[in-house]
Design an enzyme around this catalytic site. Sequence first.
Site, PDB file in Angstrom:
ATOM      1  N   GLN A 166      20.442  46.820  36.782  1.00 56.03           N
ATOM      2  CA  GLN A 166      21.339  47.108  37.895  1.00 56.03           C
ATOM      3  C   GLN A 166      20.538  47.466  39.149  1.00 56.03           C
ATOM      4  OE1 GLN A 166      24.746  46.751  37.969  1.00 56.03           O
ATOM      5  NE2 GLN A 166      24.572  47.199  40.144  1.00 56.03           N
ATOM      6  N   LYS A 185      31.130  45.572  34.322  1.00 55.85           N
ATOM      7  CA  LYS A 185      30.491  44.436  33.646  1.00 55.85           C
ATOM      8  C   LYS A 185      30.702  44.538  32.135  1.00 55.85           C
ATOM      9  CE  LYS A 185      27.332  43.759  37.459  1.00 55.85           C
ATOM     10  NZ  LYS A 185      26.156  44.249  38.171  1.00 55.85           N
ATOM     11  N   ASP A 223      20.832  37.197  35.257  1.00 55.64           N
ATOM     12  CA  ASP A 223      21.206  37.642  36.600  1.00 55.64           C
ATOM     13  C   ASP A 223      20.404  36.870  37.658  1.00 55.64           C
ATOM     14  OD1 ASP A 223      22.759  39.263  38.250  1.00 55.64           O
ATOM     15  OD2 ASP A 223      21.278  40.887  38.312  1.00 55.64           O
TER      16      ASP A 223
END
Length: 292
Positions: A98, A54, A121
């Site tokens: 994450q 990422k 996200d």
Amino acid sequence: MSAAELNGTLVASKLLTDTAQRVELLKRSSGKIPCLATVLVGDDPASHTYVRMKANRCADVGIRSLRVELDAATTTDQLVGELLKLSHSDDVDGILLQHPVPHHIDERAAFEAIAPHKDVDGVTANSFAASALGFAGYESCTPSGIMRLLDAYDIGIAGKHAVIVGRSPILGLPVGMLMLRRNATVTYCHSRTVDLADQVGRADIVVAAVGQPELIRGHWIKQGAIVVDAGYNPGNVGDVEYSAARERAQWITPVPGGVGPMTIAVLLAQTADAAGAPAGEAIRLASDQSAR
Ligand code: NAP
């Protein structure tokens, strides 16, 4: 019949190019460089790889990345504290925690510490509700990537029967909501579903989101169906038995190179949105023969 592939690598690269252009326009007009904070807890090698990928993609499109790495013994309160700090920081536009976090951490409490306007996200309850109800907000990246991939190939959703295998809050559940909003008839399957083969066999669109290698057998797939395999298992194996499913489907995503690249591309596009970059282009490949 042998299905055509939905080429996520190609569509994602178009989305990344579009994002890079938007970031450049933002820089020129205001001097602002978008910043994505990535938060990683513990030392799971796969998670480290995902976060590194990422950060690399951020650099490719001109987005700054701020990596926060916390050790495996971090408590829920400590993680929430870090996320609240980032939520209040003027230097950070988007935040990614994450997944998965170590088992002792309350992942939901951590997600909810991310300010909705930085939830690029799309993991907070606020973002889920917004995307289910059709309000402004960030969509969960993998579901959004799946919809954008289908749209790029002009695959209609309305009226189709979509069978979603998996109901996690970051993937199965929201992708079904997005399909419902686009007027599909949606069936959710999960670990308690009786006769999964029968349910899958009724689907015009199958979305596999389980995390079990080739759980969905090729001969279950209805002739002419669209198969989207979001699963990713060790050895580059998806949740669908690809070679046999390809013989029956009309469209299918490969693993790798299908859904995976779309997820990161959506994350960066949403980070650009959060920083105030101008709106992007819709990506269509239907007339592009190289896509087939
Ligand atoms: P998850 O949180 O573990 O959820 C798995 C889901 O599968 C659950 O809803 C579970 O049902 C269901 N399930 C388990 N066994 C089943 C069975 N035998 N039959 C039917 N359903 C079953 O996983 P996730 O985070 O959603 O991830 C799913 C997969 O997608 C993984 O392979 C992951 O690596 C991949 N993924 C890919 C991307 C990408 O960018 N490509 C992003 C995220 C995830 P219950 O709810 O009943 O337990």
